[in-house]
Design an enzyme around this catalytic site. Structure first.
Site, mmCIF file in Angstrom:
data_model
loop_
_atom_site.group_PDB
_atom_site.id
_atom_site.type_symbol
_atom_site.label_atom_id
_atom_site.label_comp_id
_atom_site.label_asym_id
_atom_site.label_seq_id
_atom_site.Cartn_x
_atom_site.Cartn_y
_atom_site.Cartn_z
ATOM 1 N N TRP A 1 35.213 44.214 46.550
ATOM 2 C CA TRP A 1 36.621 44.597 46.686
ATOM 3 C C TRP A 1 37.027 44.561 48.165
ATOM 4 O O TRP A 1 38.089 44.050 48.516
ATOM 5 C CB TRP A 1 36.833 46.012 46.108
ATOM 6 C CG TRP A 1 38.283 46.416 46.075
ATOM 7 C CD1 TRP A 1 39.181 46.188 45.086
ATOM 8 C CD2 TRP A 1 38.997 47.102 47.116
ATOM 9 N NE1 TRP A 1 40.414 46.692 45.430
ATOM 10 C CE2 TRP A 1 40.324 47.252 46.679
ATOM 11 C CE3 TRP A 1 38.643 47.607 48.382
ATOM 12 C CZ2 TRP A 1 41.310 47.883 47.438
ATOM 13 C CZ3 TRP A 1 39.615 48.236 49.146
ATOM 14 C CH2 TRP A 1 40.936 48.373 48.670
ATOM 15 N N LYS B 1 47.816 50.071 33.069
ATOM 16 C CA LYS B 1 46.544 49.553 33.574
ATOM 17 C C LYS B 1 46.725 48.571 34.734
ATOM 18 O O LYS B 1 45.826 48.339 35.531
ATOM 19 C CB LYS B 1 45.809 48.875 32.400
ATOM 20 C CG LYS B 1 44.339 48.618 32.634
ATOM 21 C CD LYS B 1 43.639 48.341 31.312
ATOM 22 C CE LYS B 1 42.210 47.921 31.521
ATOM 23 N NZ LYS B 1 42.047 46.488 31.719
ATOM 24 N N PHE C 1 31.803 52.637 46.530
ATOM 25 C CA PHE C 1 32.952 53.237 47.216
ATOM 26 C C PHE C 1 32.439 53.914 48.488
ATOM 27 O O PHE C 1 31.291 54.371 48.535
ATOM 28 C CB PHE C 1 33.625 54.291 46.312
ATOM 29 C CG PHE C 1 34.482 53.703 45.232
ATOM 30 C CD1 PHE C 1 35.866 53.793 45.294
ATOM 31 C CD2 PHE C 1 33.907 53.054 44.137
ATOM 32 C CE1 PHE C 1 36.667 53.254 44.281
ATOM 33 C CE2 PHE C 1 34.697 52.516 43.128
ATOM 34 C CZ PHE C 1 36.079 52.615 43.206
ATOM 35 N N THR D 1 37.019 42.253 39.152
ATOM 36 C CA THR D 1 36.795 42.135 40.598
ATOM 37 C C THR D 1 35.356 41.710 40.877
ATOM 38 O O THR D 1 35.105 40.823 41.702
ATOM 39 C CB THR D 1 37.097 43.498 41.274
ATOM 40 O OG1 THR D 1 38.429 43.888 40.933
ATOM 41 C CG2 THR D 1 36.972 43.424 42.779
ATOM 42 N N PHE E 1 36.408 45.543 28.481
ATOM 43 C CA PHE E 1 35.971 46.942 28.350
ATOM 44 C C PHE E 1 34.449 47.081 28.477
ATOM 45 O O PHE E 1 33.799 46.264 29.117
ATOM 46 C CB PHE E 1 36.521 47.568 27.064
ATOM 47 C CG PHE E 1 38.015 47.770 27.084
ATOM 48 C CD1 PHE E 1 38.629 48.429 28.138
ATOM 49 C CD2 PHE E 1 38.822 47.282 26.061
ATOM 50 C CE1 PHE E 1 40.010 48.610 28.174
ATOM 51 C CE2 PHE E 1 40.211 47.461 26.100
ATOM 52 C CZ PHE E 1 40.788 48.125 27.151
ATOM 53 N N LYS F 1 35.404 45.438 36.843
ATOM 54 C CA LYS F 1 34.641 44.359 36.194
ATOM 55 C C LYS F 1 35.167 42.973 36.577
ATOM 56 O O LYS F 1 34.389 42.093 36.941
ATOM 57 C CB LYS F 1 34.711 44.572 34.680
ATOM 58 C CG LYS F 1 33.882 43.623 33.848
ATOM 59 C CD LYS F 1 33.546 44.201 32.480
ATOM 60 C CE LYS F 1 34.684 44.947 31.844
ATOM 61 N NZ LYS F 1 35.764 44.090 31.331
ATOM 62 N N ARG G 1 39.969 35.824 31.154
ATOM 63 C CA ARG G 1 41.095 35.899 30.230
ATOM 64 C C ARG G 1 42.413 35.940 31.005
ATOM 65 O O ARG G 1 42.459 36.346 32.155
ATOM 66 C CB ARG G 1 40.991 37.164 29.377
ATOM 67 C CG ARG G 1 39.853 37.134 28.379
ATOM 68 C CD ARG G 1 39.645 38.485 27.729
ATOM 69 N NE ARG G 1 39.304 39.499 28.714
ATOM 70 C CZ ARG G 1 39.423 40.802 28.516
ATOM 71 N NH1 ARG G 1 39.872 41.260 27.370
ATOM 72 N NH2 ARG G 1 39.077 41.650 29.446
ATOM 73 N N ALA H 1 39.640 43.756 23.975
ATOM 74 C CA ALA H 1 38.312 43.969 23.384
ATOM 75 C C ALA H 1 38.250 45.221 22.517
ATOM 76 O O ALA H 1 37.299 45.391 21.781
ATOM 77 C CB ALA H 1 37.256 44.042 24.476
#
Length: 558
Positions: free
Chosen positions: A411, A106, A383, A74, A302, A72, A95, A274
């Site tokens: 990405w 994470k 991907f 990214t 999230f 998200k 954030r 979140a």
């Protein structure tokens, strides 16, 4: 180059001096307070002094997260760079990462691959010490509270009914439940206590929802720290802590300016989670970003049932903001996991698992489009192993809901991989009808608001209140807090409060264990399921991989 790690990519890029980034955003040097060469704080007086109209606001959210990752942040950064590449004036609002996930499991929150904000190490570790200031203000209030009791307790505070916890920005399960004040009379009053992670502190929420220093001070004063022996709430204002807490936060409240790998101005400020808080960057940073660009791309934490719900029902309601378009990020791999596929076989085409998992995406899309009435697009973070048949299946299902799907390769390609998404976002913004509505109304009862979130957003049958929650709702309503918005603390891994219920579960009820008020932030918090406000570290913490060489160069961050 794709074999490089995120930190190697970030360290190989040539950053522009922060003064140049500020000029790109139209920020005069007099508002800039540099922290080294590549970071700066921006004086909020800029908001009063500028007469530029607000740009368009684009919210990036996602499907329910899985271990396969959605990308998200990214996508948010890559979309902004994509908008810049197609000729738009654009800013990003994100954030600040918490040290908990950085050292835990994470990882950081500065994006990934060729769609990152930099300096990545600084952003992930301390940036401009805002979290330290928030922690200090939180713990000053805790110290003044216990000192007040020690020095005679003129306010008649019941030590068994203190609701204010201490905090630290680290995953430290040892501190969840503690007894302190031991060692005799001179060392305080013995009582049960505990720590939250800093991002769960109400001061973080206050910080992120404040519109000015004055608003910040007023909100801090309203924070309830506990109750007296005769059931009256005690506030930070009653303890005369407000001025000193504001003094600790006066510099932190200024938004931070950094840049993307492609030199797009990025405001990184505040960082509530979140799942246990409201999950959005500061209102002041979003407002500043909107003044400094024709398009502002922001994200909420999230899945859309958590971050986007709180962005729309809490942040937008309090600030008057309204998104012009919403991007919902999904991956084929994550949807296959929602459909029961084995984590080890995600590279293989599996249309059956995709068909079982895609209702998760469709429920999020339906919520944004039909509950909140906002235009949206699905961004599939592609991907190399995703097959054309799998992509085609997602496109077809979203089209049935009247929503377009765009492939994103940010990405691997940075802004270039976000140009198609950028064009669709521009189209949505230019066609916007302006029919935004909330998922509940403030004048509904606390129980009704919770029921509407559970039914309209989560897709459940309703809520089950514990005896404690019923009592707390009655008390909060009698104290005049019944008309506040709701901040649900819930697992991020499911629409329900049970993390094992993947996909789009039905016929479940959400168990509300306790309800408390964050009177300074201006919302009621409902704790559901087994949610915790202090995470723990995993068996192999990410911290074990982080190192620094003799030149001060950091490795192992991701």
């Amino acid at each position: 180059m794709a074999h490089l790690t995120d930190i190697e990519i970030a360290q190989s890029c040539e950053m522009r001096p922060i003064g140049e980034i500020a000029r790109r955003a139209g920020i005069d040097e007099k508002y800039l307070e540099p922290y080294g060469r590549y970071k700066a704080k921006v004086d909020p007086s800029l908001l009063k002094d500028t007469d530029r109209p607000d740009g368009r606001l684009v919210l990036v959210t996602a499907i329910t997260p899985t271990p396969a990752g959605e990308g998200k942040t990214t996508t948010t950064i890559g979309l902004a760079d994509g908008l810049k590449r197609i000729g738009k004036s654009v800013t990003v609002a994100l954030r600040e990462p918490s040290l908990g996930p950085v050292f835990g499991v994470k990882g950081g929150a500065a994006g990934g691959g060729y769609a990152q904000v930099v300096p990545m190490e600084d952003i992930n570790l301390h940036i401009t010490a805002d979290f330290h200031a928030i922690g200090a203000a939180n713990n000053l209030l805790a110290a003044m509270l216990d000192n007040h009791i020690q020095q005679g307790n003129a306010l008649n505070i019941d030590p068994r009914r203190i609701t204010w916890k201490r905090c630290v920005d680290m995953n430290d399960r040892q501190l969840r439940f503690i007894v302190d004040g031991l060692g005799g009379k001179v060392n305080g009053t013995p009582r049960e206590d505990g720590f939250d992670i800093t991002v769960a502190s109400e001061i973080m929420a206050v910080f992120c929802l404040s519109s000015s220093i004055t608003d910040l001070k007023e909100r801090l004063g309203r924070i309830i720290v506990g109750y007296t022996y005769d059931d009256k709430p005690v506030t930070a204002g009653d303890l005369k802590a407000t001025g000193a807490m504001t003094a600790l936060l006066k510099d932190a409240i200024k938004p931070n300016l950094v840049q993307t790998l492609e030199g797009t101005p990025a405001f990184v400020h505040g960082g509530p989670f979140a799942n246990i808080a409201h999950g959005c960057n500061s209102v002041m940073a979003t407002r500043m970003a909107l003044k400094m660009g024709d398009y502002t791309v922001t994200e909420a934490g999230f899945g859309a049932d958590l971050g986007a719900e709180k962005f729309l029902d809490i942040k937008c309601r309090m600030s008057g903001l309204e998104p012009d378009a919403v991007v919902i990020v999904a991956t084929v791999r994550a949807l296959k996991l929602h459909g029961g596929a084995n984590k080890k076989s995600l590279d293989a085409e599996n249309l059956a698992a995709l068909e079982k998992g895609i209702p998760n995406l469709l429920r999020h899309v339906n919520n944004i489009k039909n509950v909140y009435r906002l235009p949206c697009v699905v961004a599939v973070n592609r991907f190399p192993t995703d097959t054309d048949a799998e992509i085609g299946f997602i496109i077809g299902k979203c089209r049935e809901l009247g929503v377009n799907t765009v492939l994103s390769t940010v990405w691997a390609e940075g802004g270039k991989g976000g140009e198609d998404l950028a064009r669709e976002v521009v189209r949505l913004c230019e066609e916007k009808k302006g029919d935004f509505r909330f998922s509940y109304e403030l004048d509904e009862s606390i129980e009704d608001k919770l029921t509407h979130i559970a039914q309209r957003i989560y897709g459940g049958d309703g809520i089950t209140l514990s005896p404690d929650a019923k009592k707390q709702i009655k008390q909060l309503t009698s104290l005049g807090f019944g008309n506040l918005p709701i901040c649900v603390a819930k697992t991020q891994y499911s629409f329900s409060d049970d993390p094992t219920k993947l996909g789009a579960p039905e016929h479940f009820r959400v168990s509300v264990k306790s309800v408390k008020v964050s009177a300074g932030a201006g919302f009621v918090v409902a704790l559901t399921g087994d949610i915790m406000t202090m995470p723990g570290l995993p068996k192999v913490p990410a911290a074990e991989m982080i190192d620094v060489d003799e030149n001060g160069r950091i490795t192992g961050l991701f």
